[in-house]
Design a protein around this motif. Structure first.
Motif, PDB file in Angstrom:
ATOM      1  N   PHE A   3       0.834  -1.201   0.000  1.00 24.80           N
ATOM      2  CA  PHE A   3       0.000   0.000   0.000  1.00 24.80           C
ATOM      3  C   PHE A   3       0.872   1.255   0.000  1.00 24.80           C
ATOM      4  O   PHE A   3       0.604   2.202  -0.741  1.00 24.80           O
ATOM      5  CB  PHE A   3      -0.929  -0.023   1.217  1.00 24.80           C
ATOM      6  N   ILE A   4       1.910   1.256   0.807  1.00 22.64           N
ATOM      7  CA  ILE A   4       2.815   2.408   0.863  1.00 22.64           C
ATOM      8  C   ILE A   4       3.532   2.585  -0.463  1.00 22.64           C
ATOM      9  O   ILE A   4       3.698   3.706  -0.952  1.00 22.64           O
ATOM     10  CB  ILE A   4       3.800   2.259   2.035  1.00 22.64           C
ATOM     11  N   PHE A   6       2.378   1.737  -3.348  1.00 23.76           N
ATOM     12  CA  PHE A   6       1.393   2.262  -4.292  1.00 23.76           C
ATOM     13  C   PHE A   6       1.197   3.758  -4.085  1.00 23.76           C
ATOM     14  O   PHE A   6       1.144   4.523  -5.051  1.00 23.76           O
ATOM     15  CB  PHE A   6       0.055   1.528  -4.140  1.00 23.76           C
ATOM     16  N   ILE A   7       1.071   4.192  -2.828  1.00 21.43           N
ATOM     17  CA  ILE A   7       0.866   5.616  -2.539  1.00 21.43           C
ATOM     18  C   ILE A   7       2.060   6.430  -3.021  1.00 21.43           C
ATOM     19  O   ILE A   7       1.905   7.519  -3.578  1.00 21.43           O
ATOM     20  CB  ILE A   7       0.619   5.836  -1.034  1.00 21.43           C
ATOM     21  N   LEU A   8       3.250   5.934  -2.818  1.00 24.76           N
ATOM     22  CA  LEU A   8       4.451   6.685  -3.198  1.00 24.76           C
ATOM     23  C   LEU A   8       4.890   6.433  -4.635  1.00 24.76           C
ATOM     24  O   LEU A   8       5.944   6.902  -5.047  1.00 24.76           O
ATOM     25  CB  LEU A   8       5.589   6.336  -2.229  1.00 24.76           C
ATOM     26  N   SER A   9       4.076   5.730  -5.423  1.00 28.07           N
ATOM     27  CA  SER A   9       4.472   5.389  -6.790  1.00 28.07           C
ATOM     28  C   SER A   9       4.441   6.577  -7.742  1.00 28.07           C
ATOM     29  O   SER A   9       5.126   6.569  -8.765  1.00 28.07           O
ATOM     30  CB  SER A   9       3.585   4.272  -7.339  1.00 28.07           C
ATOM     31  N   THR A  13      -0.809  10.288  -7.277  1.00 28.97           N
ATOM     32  CA  THR A  13      -1.349   9.306  -6.335  1.00 28.97           C
ATOM     33  C   THR A  13      -1.073   9.773  -4.913  1.00 28.97           C
ATOM     34  O   THR A  13      -1.957   9.730  -4.048  1.00 28.97           O
ATOM     35  CB  THR A  13      -0.706   7.925  -6.561  1.00 28.97           C
ATOM     36  N   TRP A  14       0.139  10.237  -4.667  1.00 27.37           N
ATOM     37  CA  TRP A  14       0.516  10.726  -3.346  1.00 27.37           C
ATOM     38  C   TRP A  14      -0.304  11.962  -2.976  1.00 27.37           C
ATOM     39  O   TRP A  14      -0.822  12.077  -1.866  1.00 27.37           O
ATOM     40  CB  TRP A  14       2.015  11.047  -3.333  1.00 27.37           C
ATOM     41  N   PHE A  17      -3.946  11.044  -2.226  1.00 25.68           N
ATOM     42  CA  PHE A  17      -4.055  10.383  -0.933  1.00 25.68           C
ATOM     43  C   PHE A  17      -3.919  11.403   0.195  1.00 25.68           C
ATOM     44  O   PHE A  17      -4.668  11.358   1.170  1.00 25.68           O
ATOM     45  CB  PHE A  17      -2.980   9.302  -0.806  1.00 25.68           C
ATOM     46  N   LEU A  18      -3.016  12.342   0.058  1.00 27.91           N
ATOM     47  CA  LEU A  18      -2.834  13.377   1.067  1.00 27.91           C
ATOM     48  C   LEU A  18      -4.086  14.246   1.197  1.00 27.91           C
ATOM     49  O   LEU A  18      -4.534  14.548   2.316  1.00 27.91           O
ATOM     50  CB  LEU A  18      -1.616  14.236   0.723  1.00 27.91           C
TER      51      LEU A  18
END
Length: 79
Positions: A3-4, A6-9, A13-14, A17-18
């Motif tokens: 999951f992390i 994916f978020i930081l990909s 996306t980041w 999510f933020l």
């Protein structure tokens, strides 16, 4: 861990999510504010009469304010 990753990909996306986390946190804060309104009790004397304004107070708060008003020397009391 996936999951992390994916978020930081990617940046978008980041960023998305933020923004989602901030919006969810703000919604929770607004719900808490709605459930627990601010308490405000003012008591002041005009001449020989006491004027008490009560907003969102519990019964214990009211009793405390009235006791403070009785002990007051005439200058006014605010909690």
């Amino acid at each position: 861990m996936e999951f992390i990753r994916f978020i930081l990909s990617g940046f978008w996306t980041w960023a998305g999510f933020l923004i989602l986390i901030v919006a969810a946190g703000n919604a929770v804060a607004e719900i808490v504010k709605a459930v627990r309104p601010p308490r405000k009790i003012d008591a002041y004397r005009i001449g020989e009469r006491w004027h008490v304004q009560i907003e969102g107070a519990r019964p214990g708060d009211v009793a405390e304010m009235l006791n403070a008003a009785e002990r007051d020397d005439g200058t006014g009391a605010t909690l």
